[in-house]
Design an enzyme around this catalytic site. Structure first.
Site, mmCIF file in Angstrom:
data_model
loop_
_atom_site.group_PDB
_atom_site.id
_atom_site.type_symbol
_atom_site.label_atom_id
_atom_site.label_comp_id
_atom_site.label_asym_id
_atom_site.label_seq_id
_atom_site.Cartn_x
_atom_site.Cartn_y
_atom_site.Cartn_z
ATOM 1 N N GLY A 159 -39.662 59.540 12.591
ATOM 2 C CA GLY A 159 -39.717 59.697 11.143
ATOM 3 C C GLY A 159 -39.977 61.140 10.777
ATOM 4 O O GLY A 159 -40.503 61.916 11.587
ATOM 5 N N GLN A 207 -42.655 68.059 5.534
ATOM 6 C CA GLN A 207 -42.623 68.581 6.903
ATOM 7 C C GLN A 207 -41.497 69.589 7.129
ATOM 8 O O GLN A 207 -41.448 70.243 8.171
ATOM 9 C CB GLN A 207 -42.481 67.439 7.916
ATOM 10 C CG GLN A 207 -43.695 66.528 7.955
ATOM 11 C CD GLN A 207 -43.521 65.464 9.005
ATOM 12 O OE1 GLN A 207 -42.876 64.450 8.783
ATOM 13 N NE2 GLN A 207 -44.068 65.709 10.189
ATOM 14 N N CYS A 262 -47.122 62.942 15.451
ATOM 15 C CA CYS A 262 -46.524 63.463 14.225
ATOM 16 C C CYS A 262 -45.866 64.786 14.584
ATOM 17 O O CYS A 262 -46.460 65.601 15.297
ATOM 18 C CB CYS A 262 -47.611 63.672 13.168
ATOM 19 S SG CYS A 262 -46.989 64.384 11.627
ATOM 20 N N LEU A 263 -44.642 64.999 14.109
ATOM 21 C CA LEU A 263 -43.910 66.212 14.477
ATOM 22 C C LEU A 263 -44.598 67.487 13.975
ATOM 23 O O LEU A 263 -44.337 68.568 14.494
ATOM 24 C CB LEU A 263 -42.468 66.149 13.960
ATOM 25 C CG LEU A 263 -41.586 65.075 14.616
ATOM 26 C CD1 LEU A 263 -40.209 65.053 13.961
ATOM 27 C CD2 LEU A 263 -41.456 65.293 16.116
ATOM 28 N N HIS A 320 -46.879 55.836 7.695
ATOM 29 C CA HIS A 320 -47.107 57.223 8.103
ATOM 30 C C HIS A 320 -46.326 58.188 7.202
ATOM 31 O O HIS A 320 -46.883 59.175 6.699
ATOM 32 C CB HIS A 320 -46.698 57.374 9.578
ATOM 33 C CG HIS A 320 -46.881 58.739 10.159
ATOM 34 N ND1 HIS A 320 -47.763 59.012 11.181
ATOM 35 C CD2 HIS A 320 -46.280 59.920 9.858
ATOM 36 C CE1 HIS A 320 -47.706 60.310 11.484
ATOM 37 N NE2 HIS A 320 -46.803 60.881 10.700
ATOM 38 N N GLU A 321 -45.041 57.886 6.961
ATOM 39 C CA GLU A 321 -44.209 58.803 6.161
ATOM 40 C C GLU A 321 -44.608 58.774 4.682
ATOM 41 O O GLU A 321 -44.604 59.817 4.015
ATOM 42 C CB GLU A 321 -42.720 58.472 6.326
ATOM 43 C CG GLU A 321 -42.193 58.534 7.756
ATOM 44 C CD GLU A 321 -42.576 59.783 8.524
ATOM 45 O OE1 GLU A 321 -42.740 60.850 7.911
ATOM 46 O OE2 GLU A 321 -42.745 59.678 9.757
ATOM 47 N N HIS A 323 -47.446 61.000 4.149
ATOM 48 C CA HIS A 323 -47.029 62.409 4.048
ATOM 49 C C HIS A 323 -46.669 62.769 2.608
ATOM 50 O O HIS A 323 -46.974 63.868 2.139
ATOM 51 C CB HIS A 323 -45.792 62.674 4.915
ATOM 52 C CG HIS A 323 -46.086 63.056 6.337
ATOM 53 N ND1 HIS A 323 -46.825 64.162 6.672
ATOM 54 C CD2 HIS A 323 -45.716 62.483 7.509
ATOM 55 C CE1 HIS A 323 -46.903 64.262 8.001
ATOM 56 N NE2 HIS A 323 -46.238 63.249 8.533
HETATM 57 NI NI NI Z 1 -45.938 62.753 10.530
#
Ligand code: NI
Length: 188
Positions: A45, A50, A107-108, A149-150, A153
């Protein structure tokens, strides 16, 4: 075109993102670039902040693991999860289920950092698509976790905020290292 992934502690990761009110060519381009970026980074995701954009747009692809959900309903009808991936979603509103489960997340924006996070095991999410349609998805497993999670964000909430205090203490050095790297990158 793959985009640069913003890393913690960049302030854009704390932005309360603006709703997308019109699907412009720029929004479509951003969505396509985000999918490319997510795939290049082997992520499940990615949310717009991000890649430095404070808009309520995110993408998910969990099709690498077809068994990661036990069900998916789209607008009340059973749907094939793999055929629906990647999903691009705008302005999501979550209705989390009551049952919780704990699983490990990454998480990226936090390279090398992973931790156990407790979240709702299932949920209902309503969002807009790039075609301007409104869809309601009900699901569980990794897909439900990724939607939570997204969507976090898009509200400026990061997975470290949902870790236990003990887990966070254990990650203190890694977080400090990320802060140093970010400061160095900013100077370059
Ligand atoms: Ni993340």
């Amino acid at each position: 075109m793959p985009l640069k992934i913003v890393r913690y502690p960049d302030p854009v990761l704390r932005a309360k993102c603006r709703p997308v009110t019109e699907v412009t060519p720029e929004v479509r381009r951003l969505a396509a670039d985000m999918i490319e970026t997510m795939r290049a980074a082997n992520g499940v995701g990615l949310a717009a902040p991000q890649v430095g954009q404070d808009v309520q747009l995110a993408v998910i692809d969990v099709s690498h693991n077809p068994k990661c959900v036990s069900f998916l309903r789209v607008n009340g009808e059973p749907a094939d999860m793999s055929a629906r991936m990647p999903v691009i979603f705008l302005n999501p509103v979550l209705e989390p289920g009551k049952d919780k489960e704990t699983d490990e997340e990454g998480c990226l924006s936090f390279p090398r950092l992973r931790g156990d996070i407790r979240r709702s095991a299932s949920l209902k999410v309503t969002f807009q698509t790039l075609d301007g349609a409104t869809q309601t998805w009900e699901t569980d497993g990794l897909l439900a976790r990724a939607f939570q999670h997204e969507t976090d964000h898009l509200n400026g909430v990061l997975f470290i905020d949902r870790m236990s205090a003990a887990a966070k203490v254990g990650l203190k050095r890694k977080l400090a290292r990320l802060m140093e790297e970010w400061a160095e990158d900013d100077e370059a």
